[in-house]
Motif scaffolding. Sequence first.
Motif, PDB file in Angstrom:
ATOM      1  N   GLN A   1       0.947  -1.148  -0.126  1.00 32.96           N
ATOM      2  CA  GLN A   1      -0.091  -0.033   0.039  1.00 32.96           C
ATOM      3  C   GLN A   1       0.909   1.283  -0.077  1.00 32.96           C
ATOM      4  O   GLN A   1       0.351   2.229   0.050  1.00 32.96           O
ATOM      5  CB  GLN A   1      -0.828   0.120   1.258  1.00 32.96           C
ATOM      6  CG  GLN A   1      -1.688  -1.169   1.707  1.00 32.96           C
ATOM      7  CD  GLN A   1      -2.817  -1.581   0.485  1.00 32.96           C
ATOM      8  OE1 GLN A   1      -3.507  -0.781   0.043  1.00 32.96           O
ATOM      9  NE2 GLN A   1      -2.847  -3.057   0.299  1.00 32.96           N
TER      10      GLN A   1
ATOM     11  N   SER B   1      -0.813   6.126   8.629  1.00 31.52           N
ATOM     12  CA  SER B   1       0.137   6.495   7.648  1.00 31.52           C
ATOM     13  C   SER B   1      -0.624   7.644   6.778  1.00 31.52           C
ATOM     14  O   SER B   1      -0.016   8.623   6.682  1.00 31.52           O
ATOM     15  CB  SER B   1       0.574   5.415   6.878  1.00 31.52           C
ATOM     16  OG  SER B   1       1.058   5.800   5.605  1.00 31.52           O
ATOM     17  N   ARG B   2      -1.826   7.267   6.628  1.00 31.81           N
ATOM     18  CA  ARG B   2      -2.790   8.563   5.749  1.00 31.81           C
ATOM     19  C   ARG B   2      -3.097   9.851   6.681  1.00 31.81           C
ATOM     20  O   ARG B   2      -3.260  10.880   6.096  1.00 31.81           O
ATOM     21  CB  ARG B   2      -4.140   7.868   5.318  1.00 31.81           C
ATOM     22  CG  ARG B   2      -4.043   6.678   4.546  1.00 31.81           C
ATOM     23  CD  ARG B   2      -5.107   6.096   3.736  1.00 31.81           C
ATOM     24  NE  ARG B   2      -4.906   5.202   2.707  1.00 31.81           N
ATOM     25  CZ  ARG B   2      -5.535   4.342   2.108  1.00 31.81           C
ATOM     26  NH1 ARG B   2      -6.814   4.121   2.715  1.00 31.81           N
ATOM     27  NH2 ARG B   2      -5.211   3.348   1.497  1.00 31.81           N
TER      28      ARG B   2
ATOM     29  N   GLU C   1      -4.368   3.592   8.412  1.00 31.35           N
ATOM     30  CA  GLU C   1      -4.928   4.901   8.830  1.00 31.35           C
ATOM     31  C   GLU C   1      -4.169   5.950   9.250  1.00 31.35           C
ATOM     32  O   GLU C   1      -3.945   7.063   9.246  1.00 31.35           O
ATOM     33  CB  GLU C   1      -5.927   4.326   9.716  1.00 31.35           C
ATOM     34  CG  GLU C   1      -6.858   5.716  10.125  1.00 31.35           C
ATOM     35  CD  GLU C   1      -7.514   5.371  11.483  1.00 31.35           C
ATOM     36  OE1 GLU C   1      -8.676   4.508  11.595  1.00 31.35           O
ATOM     37  OE2 GLU C   1      -7.479   5.878  12.265  1.00 31.35           O
TER      38      GLU C   1
END
Length: 354
Positions: free
Chosen positions: A208, A231-232, A229
Amino acid sequence: MLVGPDGELPLPWLAEPLVETLARQRAHALLVKGAPGSGVLEFALTLAQAWLCESVQPSTVRRPCGHCEACRLVQSHMHPDLLVLLPEEARRELGWPLTIDKPESGEGERKKASRQIRIDDVRCAIDWITKTNSRGRAKVVVLHPAELLNLQSANALLKTLEEPPAGARLVLTAADPARLMPTLRSRCQQIVLADPPAAQALAWLQAQGVQGAEVLLAATGGQPLRALEMSRMGVDAAVWTSLPRAVGRGQASGFQGWPLPRSIDALQRLCHDLLCTAAGAAPRYFPAASLPRVTDIGPLLQWQRSLSRVARHEEHPWSEGLLLEALVHEARAAMSPPPDDRGPARPAFATLAS
Ligand SMILES: [Zn+2]
């Protein structure tokens, strides 16, 4: 995330539990114990898709095909025989309408979205599931997570769980089934969805494009969806490892832009790790080198209690910023050595060894 037209599972580690559950499932109501960060909702939805998929015989133990008309309807959240019951906030975020034929009332737009599963939604699901199915396979309610049912909603659901109408299936999820009413648990067949093996989770995260996946996976206790999540949200390995010392200095700025429950959760993990290292055990969520040395367990235990108190309350009377500042202030106090310890550093093992 569902089985798409290519037939691939949304998360690769669901393959084995899916086949096993389809083979072992006897009851019409299942309770899946699993963490949201390991894909328990995706698992429940994939099960529902498998039951509704029209390219296999109903009795076949097989993953959904991903390309029949029923699968396409599930993918577009439009299948007339699938109802996904989530807290209002999550339902809007993930785009699952409550019913196919009843438009959302405008009232919800004005009110703050509820973080609970509302009694009205549960009643609506109970009513919906008694009606004849539209496509001849089954009628499926997915309810996630069951911990967010209040007492009234859980009670309303009991009878349906005990005697589901013919062709009805219910899948409830819970990270911690012990928090549910025993009568609710006992009416369901319990399934356990384990966290994925670390190597598989790491490979998936790297695919990802997540940088520092190893640190983030440890940060979440092995839950890849939570790591993704983070990382985002812009939390990379460097941000995570800098948190303990920043908090120790009383700085709350590291949590800027985080939802409050996530900040509280990170503080709880920090407190957990400091207690571990103070007791001579290895930390679980933060790299050992990122943790300041704290030896006094008393203030840490006090801080832990106050974090649990805050975490239990859904709505806080204070502004989120003020609450976070207060928590970080408390963290700083718990992490500081007592005044008589603040003199010149005493010889430590490291000094003696050099
Ligand atoms: Zn299909």
